[in-house]
Design a protein around this motif. Structure first.
Motif, mmCIF file in Angstrom:
data_model
loop_
_atom_site.group_PDB
_atom_site.id
_atom_site.type_symbol
_atom_site.label_atom_id
_atom_site.label_comp_id
_atom_site.label_asym_id
_atom_site.label_seq_id
_atom_site.Cartn_x
_atom_site.Cartn_y
_atom_site.Cartn_z
ATOM 1 N N VAL A 67 1.356 -1.341 0.035
ATOM 2 C CA VAL A 67 0.112 -0.068 -0.032
ATOM 3 C C VAL A 67 1.190 1.534 -0.176
ATOM 4 N N PHE A 68 0.586 2.496 -0.995
ATOM 5 C CA PHE A 68 1.530 3.238 -1.034
ATOM 6 C C PHE A 68 0.129 4.233 -0.499
ATOM 7 N N SER A 69 0.544 5.285 0.402
ATOM 8 C CA SER A 69 0.302 5.745 1.348
ATOM 9 C C SER A 69 0.687 7.100 1.617
ATOM 10 N N ARG A 70 -0.433 8.427 1.973
ATOM 11 C CA ARG A 70 0.308 9.854 2.903
ATOM 12 C C ARG A 70 -0.728 9.121 4.718
ATOM 13 N N SER A 71 0.162 9.021 5.289
ATOM 14 C CA SER A 71 0.315 8.859 6.767
ATOM 15 C C SER A 71 -1.236 9.500 6.720
ATOM 16 N N SER A 72 -1.228 11.350 6.566
ATOM 17 C CA SER A 72 -2.597 11.641 7.158
ATOM 18 C C SER A 72 -4.047 10.974 6.448
ATOM 19 N N CYS A 73 -4.049 10.937 5.586
ATOM 20 C CA CYS A 73 -5.050 10.722 4.469
ATOM 21 C C CYS A 73 -6.047 9.593 5.404
ATOM 22 N N CYS A 74 -6.791 9.731 5.306
ATOM 23 C CA CYS A 74 -8.277 9.133 5.800
ATOM 24 C C CYS A 74 -8.575 8.027 5.441
ATOM 25 N N MET A 75 -8.549 7.892 3.772
ATOM 26 C CA MET A 75 -8.634 6.884 2.782
ATOM 27 C C MET A 75 -7.952 6.342 3.318
ATOM 28 N N CYS A 76 -6.656 6.577 2.876
ATOM 29 C CA CYS A 76 -5.524 5.526 2.885
ATOM 30 C C CYS A 76 -5.373 4.772 4.441
ATOM 31 N N HIS A 77 -6.501 4.887 6.214
ATOM 32 C CA HIS A 77 -6.125 4.824 7.294
ATOM 33 C C HIS A 77 -7.333 3.761 6.876
ATOM 34 N N THR A 78 -8.319 3.964 5.761
ATOM 35 C CA THR A 78 -10.360 3.154 6.358
ATOM 36 C C THR A 78 -9.000 1.902 5.065
ATOM 37 N N VAL A 79 -8.181 1.624 4.190
ATOM 38 C CA VAL A 79 -7.763 0.296 3.280
ATOM 39 C C VAL A 79 -6.494 -0.175 4.169
ATOM 40 N N LYS A 80 -6.055 0.848 4.459
ATOM 41 C CA LYS A 80 -5.089 -0.187 5.596
ATOM 42 C C LYS A 80 -6.086 -0.868 6.237
ATOM 43 N N ARG A 81 -6.666 0.083 7.597
ATOM 44 C CA ARG A 81 -7.648 -1.054 8.748
ATOM 45 C C ARG A 81 -8.544 -1.915 7.597
ATOM 46 N N LEU A 82 -8.965 -2.283 6.918
ATOM 47 C CA LEU A 82 -9.529 -3.011 6.229
ATOM 48 C C LEU A 82 -8.719 -3.972 6.456
ATOM 49 N N LEU A 83 -8.092 -3.908 5.354
ATOM 50 C CA LEU A 83 -7.378 -4.802 5.504
ATOM 51 C C LEU A 83 -5.979 -5.473 6.684
ATOM 52 N N ALA A 84 -6.401 -5.365 7.584
ATOM 53 C CA ALA A 84 -5.836 -5.441 8.792
ATOM 54 C C ALA A 84 -6.828 -6.680 9.194
ATOM 55 N N GLU A 85 -8.207 -6.456 9.941
ATOM 56 C CA GLU A 85 -8.994 -6.568 9.451
ATOM 57 C C GLU A 85 -9.464 -7.685 9.302
ATOM 58 N N LEU A 86 -8.563 -7.930 8.292
ATOM 59 C CA LEU A 86 -8.615 -9.243 6.616
ATOM 60 C C LEU A 86 -8.174 -9.986 7.387
ATOM 61 N N GLY A 87 -6.918 -9.756 8.368
ATOM 62 C CA GLY A 87 -5.610 -10.032 8.461
ATOM 63 C C GLY A 87 -4.608 -10.070 7.505
ATOM 64 N N VAL A 88 -4.738 -9.292 6.765
ATOM 65 C CA VAL A 88 -3.224 -9.168 5.897
ATOM 66 C C VAL A 88 -2.848 -7.672 6.540
ATOM 67 N N ASP A 89 -1.245 -8.442 6.806
ATOM 68 C CA ASP A 89 0.324 -7.439 7.088
ATOM 69 C C ASP A 89 0.616 -6.784 5.944
ATOM 70 N N PRO A 90 0.330 -5.803 4.797
ATOM 71 C CA PRO A 90 0.848 -5.754 3.664
ATOM 72 C C PRO A 90 2.283 -4.455 3.971
ATOM 73 N N ALA A 91 3.155 -4.265 3.339
ATOM 74 C CA ALA A 91 3.627 -3.184 3.304
ATOM 75 C C ALA A 91 3.276 -1.951 3.201
ATOM 76 N N VAL A 92 3.456 -0.971 4.510
ATOM 77 C CA VAL A 92 2.897 0.256 3.862
ATOM 78 C C VAL A 92 4.488 0.913 3.809
ATOM 79 N N HIS A 93 3.692 2.389 2.326
ATOM 80 C CA HIS A 93 5.086 3.138 2.150
ATOM 81 C C HIS A 93 4.778 4.860 2.693
ATOM 82 N N GLU A 94 4.526 4.803 3.947
ATOM 83 C CA GLU A 94 3.872 6.473 3.804
ATOM 84 C C GLU A 94 4.910 7.422 2.392
#
Length: 103
Positions: free
Chosen positions: A15-42
């Motif tokens: 996941v390419f993200s921005r630390s202050s982005c609410c939509m980025c947070h939403t996607v990261k949270r969904l993946l975490a709740e599904l049990g995925v540990d993505p590589a996140v690049h802020e």
């Protein structure tokens, strides 16, 4: 663009993200709740983040391009695409096929 593609291929989910982005947070949270540990690049914390963001905008054909999610090295898209796949029941099988989920 080379750096984006290289990073995108290093893990099953990236996941390419921005630390202050609410939509980025939403996607990261969904993946975490599904049990995925993505590589996140802020990108706002990376010195080459602006260059990578421009490359992602070109790849996605939209600005802002974040979040940008790669699964199995393939660009899947942003929040709208991830949520659409999830609601259609297609995200979990895609994650499983990429090796991001074991069950």
């Amino acid at each position: 663009m080379d750096r984006v593609l290289r990073l995108a291929g290093q893990r099953a989910v990236v996941v390419f993200s921005r630390s202050s982005c609410c939509m980025c947070h939403t996607v990261k949270r969904l993946l975490a709740e599904l049990g995925v540990d993505p590589a996140v690049h802020e990108l706002d914390e990376d010195p080459k983040g602006k260059d990578m963001e421009r490359a992602l905008a070109k790849m996605l054909g939209r600005t802002p391009p974040l979040p940008a999610v790669f699964i199995g090295g393939n660009l899947i898209g942003s929040t709208d695409k991830i949520m659409s796949l999830h609601l259609a029941g297609k995200l979990v099988p895609l994650l499983h096929d990429a090796g991001a989920l074991w069950l």
